[in-house]
Every structure is written in structure tokens, then in C-alpha cells.
Scaffold this active site. Structure first.
Site, PDB file in Angstrom:
ATOM      1  N   HIS A  63       1.019  -1.164  -0.026  1.00 31.84           N
ATOM      2  CA  HIS A  63       0.032  -0.107  -0.222  1.00 31.84           C
ATOM      3  C   HIS A  63       1.040   1.059  -0.034  1.00 31.84           C
ATOM      4  O   HIS A  63       1.390   1.559   1.072  1.00 31.84           O
ATOM      5  CB  HIS A  63      -1.046   0.096   1.011  1.00 31.84           C
ATOM      6  CG  HIS A  63      -1.920  -1.121   1.344  1.00 31.84           C
ATOM      7  ND1 HIS A  63      -3.193  -1.000   0.793  1.00 31.84           N
ATOM      8  CD2 HIS A  63      -1.550  -2.416   1.808  1.00 31.84           C
ATOM      9  CE1 HIS A  63      -3.666  -2.097   0.964  1.00 31.84           C
ATOM     10  NE2 HIS A  63      -2.931  -3.120   1.516  1.00 31.84           N
ATOM     11  N   ARG A  65       0.588   5.227  -0.253  1.00 31.68           N
ATOM     12  CA  ARG A  65      -0.693   5.821  -0.080  1.00 31.68           C
ATOM     13  C   ARG A  65      -0.996   7.168  -1.034  1.00 31.68           C
ATOM     14  O   ARG A  65      -1.587   8.052  -0.737  1.00 31.68           O
ATOM     15  CB  ARG A  65      -0.658   6.520   1.298  1.00 31.68           C
ATOM     16  CG  ARG A  65      -0.404   5.667   2.424  1.00 31.68           C
ATOM     17  CD  ARG A  65      -1.329   4.558   2.438  1.00 31.68           C
ATOM     18  NE  ARG A  65      -1.354   3.567   3.723  1.00 31.68           N
ATOM     19  CZ  ARG A  65      -2.081   2.520   3.913  1.00 31.68           C
ATOM     20  NH1 ARG A  65      -3.118   2.141   2.940  1.00 31.68           N
ATOM     21  NH2 ARG A  65      -2.249   1.977   4.819  1.00 31.68           N
ATOM     22  N   ASP A 153      -8.948  -5.142  -2.041  1.00 35.10           N
ATOM     23  CA  ASP A 153      -8.384  -5.089  -0.802  1.00 35.10           C
ATOM     24  C   ASP A 153      -8.703  -4.334   0.367  1.00 35.10           C
ATOM     25  O   ASP A 153      -8.572  -3.072   0.018  1.00 35.10           O
ATOM     26  CB  ASP A 153      -6.680  -5.090  -1.020  1.00 35.10           C
ATOM     27  CG  ASP A 153      -6.084  -5.447   0.345  1.00 35.10           C
ATOM     28  OD1 ASP A 153      -6.339  -6.451   0.803  1.00 35.10           O
ATOM     29  OD2 ASP A 153      -5.255  -4.684   0.602  1.00 35.10           O
ATOM     30  N   HIS A 180      -9.202 -10.279  -0.578  1.00 36.64           N
ATOM     31  CA  HIS A 180      -9.127 -10.187   0.927  1.00 36.64           C
ATOM     32  C   HIS A 180     -10.141 -10.905   1.341  1.00 36.64           C
ATOM     33  O   HIS A 180     -11.156 -10.391   1.326  1.00 36.64           O
ATOM     34  CB  HIS A 180      -9.008  -8.495   0.955  1.00 36.64           C
ATOM     35  CG  HIS A 180      -9.059  -8.234   2.408  1.00 36.64           C
ATOM     36  ND1 HIS A 180      -8.323  -7.319   3.361  1.00 36.64           N
ATOM     37  CD2 HIS A 180      -9.885  -8.408   3.409  1.00 36.64           C
ATOM     38  CE1 HIS A 180      -8.437  -7.213   4.286  1.00 36.64           C
ATOM     39  NE2 HIS A 180      -9.677  -7.946   4.740  1.00 36.64           N
ATOM     40  N   HIS A 233      -2.965 -12.616   1.746  1.00 34.37           N
ATOM     41  CA  HIS A 233      -2.495 -12.455   3.138  1.00 34.37           C
ATOM     42  C   HIS A 233      -3.389 -13.704   3.946  1.00 34.37           C
ATOM     43  O   HIS A 233      -3.976 -13.580   4.922  1.00 34.37           O
ATOM     44  CB  HIS A 233      -2.719 -11.412   3.969  1.00 34.37           C
ATOM     45  CG  HIS A 233      -4.017 -10.627   3.436  1.00 34.37           C
ATOM     46  ND1 HIS A 233      -5.126 -10.993   3.721  1.00 34.37           N
ATOM     47  CD2 HIS A 233      -3.890  -9.034   3.179  1.00 34.37           C
ATOM     48  CE1 HIS A 233      -5.967 -10.067   3.233  1.00 34.37           C
ATOM     49  NE2 HIS A 233      -5.240  -8.876   3.163  1.00 34.37           N
ATOM     50  N   ASP A 306       2.229  -6.985   2.509  1.00 37.03           N
ATOM     51  CA  ASP A 306       0.866  -6.221   2.782  1.00 37.03           C
ATOM     52  C   ASP A 306       1.370  -4.979   3.423  1.00 37.03           C
ATOM     53  O   ASP A 306       0.948  -4.484   4.380  1.00 37.03           O
ATOM     54  CB  ASP A 306       0.001  -6.950   3.822  1.00 37.03           C
ATOM     55  CG  ASP A 306      -1.329  -6.514   3.738  1.00 37.03           C
ATOM     56  OD1 ASP A 306      -1.662  -5.146   3.093  1.00 37.03           O
ATOM     57  OD2 ASP A 306      -2.233  -6.889   4.545  1.00 37.03           O
TER      58      ASP A 306
HETATM   59 ZN   LIG Z   1      -6.169  -6.942   2.644  1.00 37.48          ZN
HETATM   60 ZN   LIG Z   2      -3.507  -5.150   2.087  1.00 34.30          ZN
END
Ligand SMILES: [Zn+2]
Ligand SMILES: [Zn+2]
Length: 425
Positions: A63, A65, A153, A180, A233, A306
């Protein structure tokens, strides 16, 4: 630019290579590999004695941002963290502000990356518009603009019919659906894994079933639609069983595991350090054992971080109010070497598969191997180098790591993208 990497242990699972060899890079590509290659004139020589030379590592799940929350991370800071962590490519999740659900945002991310990123940034697009789980996103247009996957996600699609249509649509563009897996009603306001420690700490728990219910649904939908499904994940023993069954039935399913899920258990929440709070939550010892076994036997396809940087004010609050997620790019490879290779005897070759070979196949990019002519994206590791994790020295803007102060054995030492050294220890 000619570059000769000498005397390293070359591990390239795609070509079934694991041997002490030299590697010659010319014009940003792998020119050849072999024993005692002649040093061309004007070549820069890198002595890789004692090091592993591997195809560049690919993190399928980060991620960054930007756009929207540049206080937490930018494409530039995130990409530098990736390079410093030994990664040559990352797949960035679409949950920016605005969400990457259309080609304009995709193009913005790619243009920005072209200007500031030392590593390859492959964007993932949203499955549904604004990731609200209702109408489908502009997958075709985003595919043309350069996305490599689709996912909501962080906000799993609650409606099974919408998910079915999204899978059918993704399949038309040969896009893998990254999932996810969380049933939001079941996970409700949970802050950690449901079990002994949640009771002890007085925190609301999240049952493994919240993850597993969702996996069952999406495995069935993937089987129905023929879509390629990638489970993000994955964290429970039960989920692994379902993954195994799905693969056995011929479902086009793959899965990733994060370093925090194979390193820590829910016992780490004792003390209420909010850097132990993420989704899915840290699970039990039994789950951790099962994850490690499944990485060893090849059931799990990838290690992904992640990487979820948060501003300090979003983490420095009571446990149940803190944001979910931790940074991972700059600790992943050392955790894999320390925990999996040294402690659990997972072979280096398997780690390279988990961090490069298979991730490249999952997103369908011509990376993850060192064949002649391949892009010279290369990660060099020193399996014996000891490092001490210091969040203050992270390139990432995020400091939210539960591993601060940890001593780990094994580390990346050099990251090369298209034949250029972009980071060096
Ligand atoms: Zn996730
Ligand atoms: Zn994530």
C-alpha cells in the site's frame, strides 16, 4: 554499462539453476551466466562471494498512499523502501484516495513511478467502482493503461453475485483477482484473533471462520467462472486446507502469506502494542506452524508483505481504535532468511520461488528469471549478514513495525533494476 557479478550462488528456479556461477549484465539485460566468465573490458565487477544472486524479488501486496495520504507514504518513499528491502518490483493496491478504479488514476500512478521510483511499480486496479462492492470498475481500460491485477483489498466484496460478475469480467481481460478474504459481519468490530489472548486482554476477537467462509465462497465462484484467484494474506490452518482442496480440484488458485503471519502469534498482542494490529489478525501457534509447513511443501505460492504504512496519529491510540496494518518492505527478506531458512530449514531455492519466480507468474510479467535476454532485475542476499531492525532508519515514511529492535540473521545486500544498482547495503 557492462557489469559482471562474480562467484555468487546463483539461484534461478525457473531455469532449474542453483550453482556457483558468474552473471554478466549488458544493456540492462542478462547477457549470460556461466562458470568463470571472462571479464570484459570496462566492466564493473561485483564480488558476490558468499552471496546469493537471485532474480529480483516481487512483492505482490503493498500500500503506497499516493494519491491522497502522502503523509503516510508516497510512491517515491514506498519504492525506496522496496529497493532497500531487496525488492525490484511491487504491486500497489488500489485503496488510494481516490481509489484506483479508472485509467486516469492508473496512468497517474505509472507516470509518477516513472519519475521517482527506483523499482518497477505494477498497479492493481479496483474490482468495483470506489471499491464499494456494487458496480464493476473499468477493468478493460485500466488493463490497457497497465494494471496487472484487480482487487478490493481492505474492502472485500460482500455480494456474491457482484463477485461472480467481477470474476467473469476480470477473466475477459486475463486479470488475476486478488482476494482479501474476510466476512465483514463475522469479523465485525474485532481487533485481534479470537482465542485465549483476546479473552485475556479483553479485546473483541476475529474468528478464523471470518476468513474461511469468504475463501469457500470465492473458491466456488472461481471454479464456476474460470477466473484466476489469488488469496491475499492467508492466515489460518483451515484456509490452507481449502487452498489445498481447491488446487486439487483444478481451481486456478494461488495464495500469499505475510512475514508477520509466519513470525508472530496472537501472544504478541500482550502489552497492547498497536503495531501488532492488522487484518487478518496474528493467529495462533498452530496456524503459524501450518503456514510454515505449507510454504515448505509449495502449497503457498508467494510471500508478500501487505506493507501498510500509517501515520503515527492513526496508530498511537487505544488498541481497539488503532488503524489496521504494519509496514513490511524493509524487514521481509531478513525475516524470511532468519525464520524460514535458518530456523525452519526452508531451502533458499524455495524462498526464491516464493519471492520471485511464482509472484512473476501470478501477475503475468516477464520477470522472476535470469534467462539470457531477461531484464536484469536482480536481488543479492547475504544469508549470514546480521542486521538489527531500526524503524528510524526506514526509507518508508511508516514506522509502524512490530519488529523494531529485532536482531535477524540474513539480509539483502544489493538491489538491481534493469542492470542499474538502485540500492546497496
Ligand atoms: Zn487485505
Ligand atoms: Zn492489503
Amino acid at each position: 554499462m557492462v557489469l559482471l557479478i562474480q562467484n555468487g550462488l546463483l539461484i534461478d528456479p525457473a531455469n532449474n539453476v542453483e550453482d556457483r556461477m558468474d552473471l554478466l549484465v549488458e544493456g540492462g539485460k542478462v547477457a549470460k551466466t556461466g562458470k568463470r566468465l571472462r571479464t570484459p573490458r570496462a566492466a564493473r565487477v561485483i564480488d558476490a562471494t558468499g552471496w546469493v544472486v537471485a532474480p529480483g524479488f516481487i512483492d505482490l501486496h503493498v500500500h503506497f498512499r499516493e494519491p491522497g495520504r502522502e503523509d503516510a507514504e508516497t510512491i517515491e518513499s514506498g519504492a525506496q523502501a522496496a529497493a532497500a528491502g531487496g525488492f525490484t518490483s511491487v504491486v500497489c493496491m488500489p485503496d488510494t484516495q481516490p481509489v484506483n478504479d479508472n485509467e486516469a488514476i492508473t496512468r497517474f500512478i505509472l507516470e509518477r513511478a516513472a519519475q521517482v521510483s527506483p523499482v518497477n511499480v505494477f498497479p492493481a486496479g479496483a474490482l468495483t467502482s470506489r471499491s464499494e462492492g456494487e458496480t464493476l470498475s473499468e477493468m478493460g481500460m485500466m488493463r490497457e493503461a497497465g494494471i496487472v491485477a484487480v482487487t478490493d483489498d481492505g474492502r472485500p466484496v460482500p455480494n456474491a453475485q457482484v463477485m461472480r460478475r467481477a470474476m467473469e469480467y476480470a477473466r475477459r481481460f486475463d486479470l488475476v483477482v486478488m482476494d482479501h478474504c474476510e466476512d465483514p459481519q463475522l469479523s465485525a468490530d474485532g481487533a485481534m484473533h479470537e482465542g485465549y489472548y483476546s479473552t485475556l486482554l479483553g479485546l473483541r476477537g476475529i474468528s478464523p471462520v471470518a476468513e474461511e467462509v469468504h475463501i469457500v465462497r470465492d473458491l466456488l465462484l472461481a471454479e464456476l467462472t474460470g477466473a484466476r484467484l489469488h488469496l491475499a494474506h492467508l492466515s489460518t490452518r483451515g484456509a490452507l486446507e481449502m487452498l489445498r482442496q481447491g488446487k486439487k480440484r483444478g481451481v486456478a488458485v494461488t495464495a500469499e502469506v505475510t512475514p508477520h503471519h509466519f513470525t508472530l502469534t496472537d501472544a504478541a498482542v500482550v502489552g497492547y502494542n498497536t503495531n501488532t494490529k492488522m487484518k487478518p489478525p496474528l493467529r495462533s501457534q498452530e496456524d503459524v506452524r501450518a503456514l510454515i509447513a505449507a510454504m515448505k511443501d509449495g502449497t503457498v505460492d508467494a510471500i508478500a508483505t501487505d506493507h501498510a504504512p500509517h501515520n503515527i496519529i492513526d496508530k498511537n491510540v487505544e488498541y481497539d481504535r488503532a488503524a489496521f496494518g504494519i509496514v513490511g518492505l524493509e524487514t521481509c527478506v531478513s525475516l524470511a532468511l532468519d525464520r524460514l531458512y535458518h530456523r525452519e530449514r526452508v531451502p533458499l531455492r524455495r524462498l526464491v520461488e516464493l519471492l520471485s519466480t511464482r509472484p512473476a507468474r501470478i501477475i503475468g510479467v516477464d520477470r522472476g528469471h535470469l534467462s539470457p535476454g531477461a531484464m536484469a532485475d536482480i536481488t543479492l542476499l547475504d544469508p549470514e549478514r546480521s542486521v538489527r531492525v531500526d524503524v528510524e532508519r526506514f526509507k518508508s515514511r511508516g514506522r509502524n513495525s512490530p519488529f523494531h529492535g529485532w536482531e535477524l540473521r540474513g539480509a539483502p545486500v544489493m538491489t538491481m533494476v534493469k542492470g542499474r544498482v538502485v540500492w546497496q547495503a
